[in-house]
Design a protein around this motif. Structure first.
Motif, PDB file in Angstrom:
ATOM      1  N   MET A   1     -31.804  55.179  -7.411  1.00 53.76           N
ATOM      2  CA  MET A   1     -31.576  54.358  -6.039  1.00 53.76           C
ATOM      3  C   MET A   1     -32.349  56.028  -4.727  1.00 53.76           C
ATOM      4  SD  MET A   1     -30.108  51.722  -4.627  1.00 53.76           S
ATOM      5  CE  MET A   1     -28.592  52.729  -3.002  1.00 53.76           C
ATOM      6  N   LEU A   2     -31.374  56.405  -4.971  1.00 53.45           N
ATOM      7  CA  LEU A   2     -31.642  56.655  -3.983  1.00 53.45           C
ATOM      8  C   LEU A   2     -32.739  58.298  -3.929  1.00 53.45           C
ATOM      9  CD1 LEU A   2     -28.148  58.685  -3.852  1.00 53.45           C
ATOM     10  CD2 LEU A   2     -29.303  57.199  -2.209  1.00 53.45           C
ATOM     11  N   GLU A   3     -33.305  58.916  -5.002  1.00 52.26           N
ATOM     12  CA  GLU A   3     -33.689  59.979  -5.621  1.00 52.26           C
ATOM     13  C   GLU A   3     -35.338  58.951  -5.282  1.00 52.26           C
ATOM     14  OE1 GLU A   3     -34.210  62.724  -6.010  1.00 52.26           O
ATOM     15  OE2 GLU A   3     -32.108  63.558  -6.305  1.00 52.26           O
ATOM     16  N   ASP A   4     -35.276  57.809  -5.561  1.00 51.19           N
ATOM     17  CA  ASP A   4     -36.503  57.017  -5.522  1.00 51.19           C
ATOM     18  C   ASP A   4     -36.832  56.839  -4.351  1.00 51.19           C
ATOM     19  OD1 ASP A   4     -38.731  54.622  -6.960  1.00 51.19           O
ATOM     20  OD2 ASP A   4     -37.093  53.210  -6.057  1.00 51.19           O
ATOM     21  N   MET A   5     -35.825  56.830  -3.243  1.00 54.23           N
ATOM     22  CA  MET A   5     -36.216  56.487  -1.723  1.00 54.23           C
ATOM     23  C   MET A   5     -36.761  57.590  -1.217  1.00 54.23           C
ATOM     24  SD  MET A   5     -32.781  54.355  -1.112  1.00 54.23           S
ATOM     25  CE  MET A   5     -33.225  53.612   0.551  1.00 54.23           C
ATOM     26  N   GLY A   6     -36.284  59.239  -2.390  1.00 55.89           N
ATOM     27  CA  GLY A   6     -36.524  60.177  -1.549  1.00 55.89           C
ATOM     28  C   GLY A   6     -35.861  60.748  -0.579  1.00 55.89           C
ATOM     29  N   ILE A   7     -34.101  60.430  -1.176  1.00 52.54           N
ATOM     30  CA  ILE A   7     -33.027  60.634  -0.228  1.00 52.54           C
ATOM     31  C   ILE A   7     -33.037  61.894  -2.005  1.00 52.54           C
ATOM     32  CG2 ILE A   7     -30.722  60.312   0.304  1.00 52.54           C
ATOM     33  CD1 ILE A   7     -31.640  57.428   0.838  1.00 52.54           C
ATOM     34  N   SER A   8     -32.630  63.076  -1.422  1.00 54.03           N
ATOM     35  CA  SER A   8     -32.643  64.266  -2.409  1.00 54.03           C
ATOM     36  C   SER A   8     -30.873  64.489  -2.546  1.00 54.03           C
ATOM     37  CB  SER A   8     -32.595  65.271  -1.461  1.00 54.03           C
ATOM     38  OG  SER A   8     -32.255  66.146  -2.495  1.00 54.03           O
ATOM     39  N   THR A   9     -30.231  63.997  -3.708  1.00 52.00           N
ATOM     40  CA  THR A   9     -28.946  64.745  -4.499  1.00 52.00           C
ATOM     41  C   THR A   9     -29.322  65.975  -5.327  1.00 52.00           C
ATOM     42  OG1 THR A   9     -29.816  64.002  -6.857  1.00 52.00           O
ATOM     43  CG2 THR A   9     -28.746  62.263  -4.964  1.00 52.00           C
ATOM     44  N   GLY A  10     -29.673  66.483  -5.203  1.00 50.74           N
ATOM     45  CA  GLY A  10     -29.899  68.128  -6.367  1.00 50.74           C
ATOM     46  C   GLY A  10     -28.893  67.318  -7.684  1.00 50.74           C
ATOM     47  N   ILE A  11     -29.632  66.444  -7.956  1.00 47.43           N
ATOM     48  CA  ILE A  11     -29.058  66.364  -9.471  1.00 47.43           C
ATOM     49  C   ILE A  11     -30.037  66.055 -10.318  1.00 47.43           C
ATOM     50  CG2 ILE A  11     -27.941  65.207 -10.983  1.00 47.43           C
ATOM     51  CD1 ILE A  11     -25.738  64.194  -7.953  1.00 47.43           C
ATOM     52  N   ASP A  12     -29.997  66.278 -11.765  1.00 45.33           N
ATOM     53  CA  ASP A  12     -30.856  66.244 -12.523  1.00 45.33           C
ATOM     54  C   ASP A  12     -30.777  64.997 -13.410  1.00 45.33           C
ATOM     55  OD1 ASP A  12     -32.547  66.409 -15.068  1.00 45.33           O
ATOM     56  OD2 ASP A  12     -32.588  68.662 -15.094  1.00 45.33           O
ATOM     57  N   LEU A  13     -31.393  63.928 -13.013  1.00 45.32           N
ATOM     58  CA  LEU A  13     -31.527  62.565 -13.264  1.00 45.32           C
ATOM     59  C   LEU A  13     -31.111  62.527 -14.692  1.00 45.32           C
ATOM     60  CD1 LEU A  13     -30.550  59.897 -13.035  1.00 45.32           C
ATOM     61  CD2 LEU A  13     -32.861  59.053 -12.621  1.00 45.32           C
ATOM     62  N   ASP A  14     -32.112  62.787 -15.413  1.00 42.87           N
ATOM     63  CA  ASP A  14     -31.944  63.089 -17.061  1.00 42.87           C
ATOM     64  C   ASP A  14     -30.829  63.925 -17.487  1.00 42.87           C
ATOM     65  OD1 ASP A  14     -34.319  61.738 -17.203  1.00 42.87           O
ATOM     66  OD2 ASP A  14     -35.231  63.384 -17.150  1.00 42.87           O
ATOM     67  N   ALA A  15     -30.423  65.004 -16.904  1.00 43.64           N
ATOM     68  CA  ALA A  15     -29.450  65.275 -17.631  1.00 43.64           C
ATOM     69  C   ALA A  15     -28.168  65.045 -17.317  1.00 43.64           C
ATOM     70  CB  ALA A  15     -29.467  66.903 -16.978  1.00 43.64           C
ATOM     71  N   LEU A  16     -28.220  64.019 -16.238  1.00 37.81           N
ATOM     72  CA  LEU A  16     -26.855  63.171 -15.392  1.00 37.81           C
ATOM     73  C   LEU A  16     -27.267  61.803 -16.678  1.00 37.81           C
ATOM     74  CD1 LEU A  16     -25.030  62.978 -14.137  1.00 37.81           C
ATOM     75  CD2 LEU A  16     -26.341  61.241 -12.570  1.00 37.81           C
ATOM     76  N   ILE A  17     -27.899  61.681 -17.638  1.00 33.09           N
ATOM     77  CA  ILE A  17     -27.898  60.472 -17.642  1.00 33.09           C
ATOM     78  C   ILE A  17     -27.676  60.936 -19.846  1.00 33.09           C
ATOM     79  CG2 ILE A  17     -29.311  58.901 -19.752  1.00 33.09           C
ATOM     80  CD1 ILE A  17     -31.544  58.523 -16.946  1.00 33.09           C
ATOM     81  N   GLY A  18     -28.078  62.401 -19.930  1.00 33.56           N
ATOM     82  CA  GLY A  18     -27.627  62.739 -21.110  1.00 33.56           C
ATOM     83  C   GLY A  18     -25.696  62.467 -20.621  1.00 33.56           C
ATOM     84  N   VAL A  19     -25.291  63.602 -19.667  1.00 32.26           N
ATOM     85  CA  VAL A  19     -23.990  63.785 -20.173  1.00 32.26           C
ATOM     86  C   VAL A  19     -23.672  61.704 -20.340  1.00 32.26           C
ATOM     87  CG1 VAL A  19     -21.867  63.773 -18.596  1.00 32.26           C
ATOM     88  CG2 VAL A  19     -24.286  65.582 -18.539  1.00 32.26           C
ATOM     89  N   ALA A  20     -23.512  61.198 -19.231  1.00 30.22           N
ATOM     90  CA  ALA A  20     -23.176  59.631 -19.825  1.00 30.22           C
ATOM     91  C   ALA A  20     -23.125  59.215 -20.877  1.00 30.22           C
ATOM     92  CB  ALA A  20     -24.392  58.734 -18.961  1.00 30.22           C
TER      93      ALA A  20
END
Lengths: 293, 293
Positions: free
Chosen positions: B249-268
């Motif tokens: 949600m945040l990255e889509d809003m242009g709010i940076s988190t520093g997190i690689d979403l694909d990598a995170l989904i891999g961990v999930a």
């Protein structure tokens, strides 16, 4: 911000259409139970070809047997003129038709281009009006298309202009595969406003999307008791926002829905039994925040 | 609105503490995988008595074996002075302690009143500071207590004033049993602002709560990969918001988190395997909205 929101309960049609078929008796039970919750609008059935949507093959019988609460507006979805005729014959005065903003989605869903569907709708509107009914045009994939990706809000606005010019009574935006996010809601509603929004909770943003839409003055939302109805493009994923989660959030904000939350949670529990699977609703699982240990 | 949000990943501690125990190896694997996603803060373990929380009995070993990525701030939760000493000995420089705004919850959780816990914390702060570490006070049940119901925002503000006066470095508000809603977030943040918010998604409002908090300028949030960690008061219900849903949600809003979403989904997905149950994460199930058919 608004003090009242009108919720259309879509579990009997949109919800069940995306679940394994259940018996006619159970569909009638679900509609009748919903008709006792205080909800004022229910999407009851769709009149589609039974080969296309076997879940709705018994639509005439379901509707003939369901309680028609005089305080509730019931609606039916139709795909074409033949469906509209069936809906009107069955007594519906609120009719919905779908067109996809994404051309590829429209072709896969309706076997024609978005433009061709808009022509069909233009021809349908006078027939519906002559029968004394209203037509709502649901613009599917308004917040993104699962085949094409982002949809330009200007394209959605163009579709809205066209159907309103052709006489459509109402427009709804459908978040068909859960691609809406607060940012996309903001982008689209800054360009054009529908009468009603139909959000999914496929990626967790369902209620955040509603919150954003409220800021834009939208006051009509679809929701499905228990979150019935999965996402057709992501097996196992959630689809519609759960009505009890929406009511829970809105009533807590002081926004009236007219719905008895406890009664609604009771229907969600019943629906879980009818469908034989755990439904994706936190408020069903945990109860409202006022339920103490 | 802010252009960057700092997410603290709490699955290894808060998440696992509310799941069936898993082997030490798997805990290390989880921390190490998270340490490769770009997340900059991880709540790694808690130093509690193994009889109280058997899931954390191997905290020392987990932490000794986990990769300590120098770009990440790792923190540990402690219940008392003894726990703080263990955390400091293990090398932690960010320490968290919990006190409940609800007195009944505090008594059930810590066997003393909120006032008594605040006295304990006042005594703890100088010990932590002398060791060169910082102390964050997490105010649990800030948005409601499962035993007492609504908590007066002024009571929470009083606790914040007290711990800040006593030298606490940071304050977090915990939505311990998912009683936060956009309205309650607004009510509390209008009264007092913490450094960090810890929301649950127990009743579907997790991301709507974040959206509301962003309007108040809060830029630090806890989240748990895969939504690991259920709700202790509602069997089968969701607990923490899923980190990948928050990032999405945040990255889509242009709010940076520093997190690689694909990598995170891999961990999930990996975590789902480690825990052997379907985790409550829509973005894990359906992928990000940019993933087309």
């Amino acid at each position: 911000m608004t003090t009242a929101v009108s919720i259309r309960e879509v579990a009997p049609r949109d919800g069940l259409q995306n679940e394994e078929p259940i018996p006619t008796d159970d569909k009638v039970r679900l509609i009748d139970a919903l008709s006792r919750t205080g909800v004022r609008r229910i999407e009851a059935v769709s009149f589609v070809h039974p080969k296309a949507i076997p879940q709705m093959a018994d639509a005439d019988e379901v509707w003939a047997r369901a309680w028609h609460n005089p305080g509730i507006r019931y609606s039916a979805l139709i795909p074409n003129t033949r469906g509209a005729e069936r809906a009107i014959r069955a007594g519906f005065r609120e009719i919905e038709v779908v067109v996809s903003a994404g051309d590829t989605h429209n072709r896969k869903n309706l076997n024609r281009s978005t433009e061709e569907s808009l022509d069909d709708i233009a021809a349908l509107i006078p027939l519906v009006h002559e029968a004394g009914a209203t037509l709502e045009v649901i613009v599917a994939t308004s917040f993104g298309c699962p085949f094409e990706g982002d949809i330009d809000p200007k394209r959605v606005a163009g579709i809205v202009d066209r159907v309103r010019a052709d006489g459509a009574d109402r427009v709804a935006f459908g978040d068909t595969t859960g691609m809406a996010t607060p940012r996309r809601v903001r982008d689209l509603l800054s360009e054009v406003r529908p009468e009603l929004l139909h959000f999914h909770n496929t990626r967790g943003t369902g209620l955040a999307n509603v919150l954003t839409a409220l800021e834009f003055g939208v006051t009509e939302f679809d929701a499905s008791v228990g979150g019935i109805g999965g996402c057709p493009y992501a097996p196992g994923a959630s689809g519609n926002i759960a009505t009890e989660e929406l009511v829970h959030m809105l009533e807590d904000m002081g926004i009236s829905t007219g719905i008895d939350l406890d009664a609604l949670i009771g229907v969600a529990a019943m629906a879980e039994g009818l469908l034989g699977r755990a439904l994706p609703s936190g408020v069903l699982r945990a109860g409202p925040r006022t339920r103490l240990v």
